[in-house]
Design a protein around this motif. Sequence first.
Motif, mmCIF file in Angstrom:
data_model
loop_
_atom_site.group_PDB
_atom_site.id
_atom_site.type_symbol
_atom_site.label_atom_id
_atom_site.label_comp_id
_atom_site.label_asym_id
_atom_site.label_seq_id
_atom_site.Cartn_x
_atom_site.Cartn_y
_atom_site.Cartn_z
ATOM 1 N N LEU A 366 -13.421 -0.612 -8.153
ATOM 2 C CA LEU A 366 -13.107 0.652 -9.318
ATOM 3 C C LEU A 366 -13.529 -0.006 -10.809
ATOM 4 N N PRO A 367 -13.882 0.864 -11.473
ATOM 5 C CA PRO A 367 -14.338 0.373 -13.209
ATOM 6 C C PRO A 367 -13.184 -0.063 -13.776
ATOM 7 N N VAL A 368 -13.551 -1.357 -14.625
ATOM 8 C CA VAL A 368 -12.503 -1.812 -15.349
ATOM 9 C C VAL A 368 -11.575 -1.030 -16.040
ATOM 10 N N SER A 369 -12.044 0.236 -16.530
ATOM 11 C CA SER A 369 -11.148 1.204 -17.141
ATOM 12 C C SER A 369 -9.973 1.811 -16.161
ATOM 13 N N ILE A 370 -10.150 1.636 -15.128
ATOM 14 C CA ILE A 370 -9.120 2.327 -14.275
ATOM 15 C C ILE A 370 -8.615 1.277 -13.336
ATOM 16 N N GLU A 371 -9.018 0.153 -13.042
ATOM 17 C CA GLU A 371 -8.757 -0.814 -11.950
ATOM 18 C C GLU A 371 -7.403 -1.199 -11.806
ATOM 19 N N ASP A 372 -6.538 -1.314 -12.880
ATOM 20 C CA ASP A 372 -5.122 -1.795 -12.903
ATOM 21 C C ASP A 372 -4.326 -0.634 -12.655
ATOM 22 N N ARG A 373 -4.726 0.601 -12.688
ATOM 23 C CA ARG A 373 -3.465 1.846 -12.600
ATOM 24 C C ARG A 373 -3.947 2.707 -11.413
ATOM 25 N N ALA A 374 -4.908 2.374 -10.743
ATOM 26 C CA ALA A 374 -5.454 3.260 -9.571
ATOM 27 C C ALA A 374 -5.889 2.507 -8.435
ATOM 28 N N ARG A 375 -5.888 3.078 -7.284
ATOM 29 C CA ARG A 375 -6.432 2.405 -6.030
ATOM 30 C C ARG A 375 -7.734 2.684 -5.380
ATOM 31 N N LEU A 376 -8.761 1.830 -5.226
ATOM 32 C CA LEU A 376 -9.796 2.527 -4.327
ATOM 33 C C LEU A 376 -9.550 2.526 -2.777
ATOM 34 N N THR A 377 -9.309 3.636 -2.208
ATOM 35 C CA THR A 377 -9.322 3.675 -1.031
ATOM 36 C C THR A 377 -10.334 4.060 0.106
ATOM 37 N N THR A 378 -10.488 3.421 1.315
ATOM 38 C CA THR A 378 -11.409 3.785 2.185
ATOM 39 C C THR A 378 -10.992 4.476 3.285
ATOM 40 N N ASP A 379 -9.897 4.597 3.280
ATOM 41 C CA ASP A 379 -9.090 5.520 4.372
ATOM 42 C C ASP A 379 -7.937 6.402 3.795
ATOM 43 N N PRO A 380 -8.359 7.637 3.340
ATOM 44 C CA PRO A 380 -7.384 8.540 2.733
ATOM 45 C C PRO A 380 -6.434 9.071 3.653
ATOM 46 N N LEU A 381 -6.686 8.970 5.070
ATOM 47 C CA LEU A 381 -5.818 9.677 5.913
ATOM 48 C C LEU A 381 -4.694 8.744 6.297
ATOM 49 N N SER A 382 -4.718 7.441 6.094
ATOM 50 C CA SER A 382 -3.638 6.660 6.663
ATOM 51 C C SER A 382 -2.352 6.878 6.129
ATOM 52 N N ASN A 383 -1.613 7.806 7.070
ATOM 53 C CA ASN A 383 -0.283 8.165 6.876
ATOM 54 C C ASN A 383 -0.036 8.936 5.322
ATOM 55 N N LYS A 384 -0.883 9.677 4.562
ATOM 56 C CA LYS A 384 -0.840 9.935 3.498
ATOM 57 C C LYS A 384 -0.812 11.441 3.209
ATOM 58 N N ASN A 385 0.133 11.968 2.549
ATOM 59 C CA ASN A 385 0.061 13.292 2.256
ATOM 60 C C ASN A 385 0.046 13.483 0.586
#
Length: 427
Positions: A366-385
């Motif tokens: 993630l860009p530095v501006s958001i890296e500490d407060r968001a998460r980059l996901t490669t599997d958005p369907l991993s048990n998540k609603n």
Amino acid sequence: MGEIEMSEICVIGLGYIGLPTAILLSDGGFNVIGVDTSSYVIESLIRGRSNISEPGLSERLLLAIHERRFIASYDIPIADTYIVAVPTPFNQDKSADLSAVFSVIEGIGRVMKPDSLVIIESTCPIGTTEICRDKIFNILRERNLAQDSECINLAYCPERVLPGNIMEEIVTNDRIIGGITPNASEKAEQIYSRVIKGSLMLTNSRTAEMAKLIENSFRDTNIAFANEISLIAEEVNVNPWEVIELANRHPRVNILQPGPGVGGHCIAVDPWFLVEATPGISRIVKMAREVNDSIPKTVLDRFEKLRYDCLENGIYPLDVLIMGLTFKANVADMRESPALQITESIVRKYGDADHIHILEPNIDSLPVSIEDRARLTTDPLSNKNYDIVLILVDHTAFNIDLVQEIVFRSRHIIDKRGLIRRLGVKN
């Protein structure tokens, strides 16, 4: 005038335009020296690694380095031809920041031969090439190498390429060549004719400068119309994607697609150069820029309403999925990206790495501006609603199966690319 012999070319600015241009010229048999001020860029290129992600570029770069047709350097050398491809952003007041162009032009003037050819590819306001001519002439006169500015060989030749397809379009697209003099236009034509298959159209520098600006301003204006139509449609409870699709069935109507705003280093920037030059005349151009710049706020306003609805129903904390950060589909380029701007605003106010999920298949971090407060996901369907999903970029990787499952798992969807309708996903 005789043909130019194969010679040494210096390309200054090794970004999205400069590096592909340098490699194209080296493919055409020229010896090319690429110059940049960034240690990261130069060190990467010395090691044979491209500093930009563009299909087909890395392989051609390695071959050019192996065959000693391309070398990277920090210093501007003595060369037969110079090509300037440095950034031209705008200042806070939307005026053009030409400091990089002028700095390079002065650097060239201090080392160039009097008969060298200088080509500017950076997007510039009207009249910039003439200013550069005067700067070069003054330096050559101080060096006792010129007595008349008419002898300066300077031309403006703007790029016309699409990120993600640069290596093909840089060869096949038509090019405008605007010389300060007819002789400069002809010399530049001889260079480009060795490597470009598209038509080469010769004109003067001011016409070439304006043509580049109005190309992108036309597209910006069309997108602004589409964005405004989408806002009107939503206000009167009409599907904006359907109504634009139907209107475009008229044989003389071609409305572009709305989105979360306009990004990239061209369409989001170049129209301001026209507004700066003629502030009292370029009213439509200015209004189109203002419309497109306002769209991210409308997305954020809608997000706030949905967030409030969730809170009213006792849902907290919210799980948010943001699909896409880049300024357009299928590239890693985030310059002037409205998707990134929207994401930064959400993360700044509500960021939580456990609950703000970013799906962006074209980046590894993630860009530095958001890296500490968001998460980059490669599997958005991993048990998540998800409580709110924002579709901000229509990457090819966002296929029907993925989008269908995300829609099924989501409480609210903000689709700013019309991806759900286009894929035929049931909502």
